[in-house]
Design a protein around this motif. Structure first.
Motif, PDB file in Angstrom:
ATOM      1  N   GLN A 141     -24.977 -10.753  24.114  1.00  0.00           N
ATOM      2  CA  GLN A 141     -25.692  -9.639  23.412  1.00  0.00           C
ATOM      3  C   GLN A 141     -25.671  -9.478  21.917  1.00  0.00           C
ATOM      4  N   VAL A 142     -24.286  -9.690  21.642  1.00  0.00           N
ATOM      5  CA  VAL A 142     -23.810  -9.535  20.415  1.00  0.00           C
ATOM      6  C   VAL A 142     -24.410 -10.667  19.374  1.00  0.00           C
ATOM      7  N   ILE A 143     -24.280 -11.956  20.033  1.00  0.00           N
ATOM      8  CA  ILE A 143     -25.102 -13.024  19.363  1.00  0.00           C
ATOM      9  C   ILE A 143     -26.151 -12.952  18.832  1.00  0.00           C
ATOM     10  N   VAL A 144     -27.114 -12.517  19.953  1.00  0.00           N
ATOM     11  CA  VAL A 144     -28.673 -12.335  19.731  1.00  0.00           C
ATOM     12  C   VAL A 144     -28.735 -11.432  18.391  1.00  0.00           C
ATOM     13  N   HIS A 145     -27.975 -10.461  18.236  1.00  0.00           N
ATOM     14  CA  HIS A 145     -28.147  -9.736  17.219  1.00  0.00           C
ATOM     15  C   HIS A 145     -27.633 -10.422  15.875  1.00  0.00           C
ATOM     16  N   CYS A 146     -26.630 -10.958  16.051  1.00  0.00           N
ATOM     17  CA  CYS A 146     -25.950 -11.700  14.669  1.00  0.00           C
ATOM     18  C   CYS A 146     -26.950 -12.823  14.255  1.00  0.00           C
ATOM     19  N   VAL A 147     -27.851 -13.484  15.117  1.00  0.00           N
ATOM     20  CA  VAL A 147     -28.766 -14.386  14.771  1.00  0.00           C
ATOM     21  C   VAL A 147     -29.930 -13.734  14.017  1.00  0.00           C
ATOM     22  N   GLU A 148     -30.388 -12.349  14.470  1.00  0.00           N
ATOM     23  CA  GLU A 148     -31.236 -11.794  13.699  1.00  0.00           C
ATOM     24  C   GLU A 148     -30.856 -11.333  12.328  1.00  0.00           C
ATOM     25  N   ILE A 149     -29.495 -11.123  12.280  1.00  0.00           N
ATOM     26  CA  ILE A 149     -29.080 -10.489  11.009  1.00  0.00           C
ATOM     27  C   ILE A 149     -29.144 -11.772   9.916  1.00  0.00           C
ATOM     28  N   ASN A 150     -28.717 -12.955  10.490  1.00  0.00           N
ATOM     29  CA  ASN A 150     -28.952 -14.169   9.565  1.00  0.00           C
ATOM     30  C   ASN A 150     -30.289 -14.622   9.253  1.00  0.00           C
TER      31      ASN A 150
END
Length: 209
Positions: A141-150
């Motif tokens: 789930q952390v990575i999902v949010h990181c993709v959105e931040i990018n």
């Protein structure tokens, strides 16, 4: 006799990281409020300054806790980098607001509002991501949010380039151009730092999944 805390130090790290993220969101929201409702400017900028100081304090607490803790929930270097990059976001938000006040720019335009809105969205994604660090089973789930931040950082880049293009096209006032170019740079850098936070979070997630 020294005080003995009943809260495990590992939990304190997570608590402070989440507190830093919430403070980042509050700072971003105050900037958004400033650019969209250009009134009582001095008090709004003062509130942003207070939140930036609070961010500094939280970052210092995290670093101090690192120095007093032998076993940390994830890599010490990642914790320190996360603390510093999250603090950088609030620093650049404060700089953008402060220069609007110091330079007496007058009411911000649509591009400033667009950039402020993106900063809020990116900060919220960080705040949504960091609670998942507590549980190894939630690292994806952390990575999902990181993709959105990018994705949001890319949006900010587009808005920043458009803002500069319009600034040099629409204004003949060189002083105004210089002022707003600097402010736009601070706002865009705030989103860059959000991406830096995302990169740290993604690294932690991949190491600990």
């Amino acid at each position: 006799m020294p005080k003995i805390s009943i809260i495990p130090r590992e939990e304190k790290f997570f608590d402070l990281i989440e507190l830093s993220a919430k403070n980042m969101v509050s700072t971003a929201q105050e900037l958004d409020e400033l650019v969209n409702n250009w009134a009582d400017v001095d008090n709004k900028v003062a509130r942003i300054a207070d939140l930036e100081h609070e961010g500094d304090s939280i970052a210092h607490q995290i670093i101090n806790l690192l120095h007093r803790t032998f076993v940390t929930p994830f890599d010490r270097e990642d914790i320190a980098l996360l603390a510093h990059t999250m603090d950088d976001v609030t620093d650049f938000i404060h700089s953008a607001a402060d220069f609007m006040f110091i330079y007496k720019t007058g009411r911000p335009g649509e591009r400033a509002k667009e950039l402020a809105g993106i900063i809020v969205l990116a900060a919220k994604e960080v705040a949504l991501a960091v609670p998942h660090l507590r549980h190894k089973s939630e690292m994806k789930q952390v990575i999902v949010h990181c993709v959105e931040i990018n994705r949001l950082e890319n949006m900010a880049d587009v808005a920043f380039r458009a803002a500069l293009g319009e600034l040099f096209t629409d204004s003949k006032d060189m002083a105004n151009i210089i002022k707003w170019r600097e402010i736009y740079e601070h706002m865009e850098t705030a989103t860059d730092r959000c991406e830096d936070v995302a990169n740290v979070l993604e690294g932690v997630a991949l190491k600990n999944a």
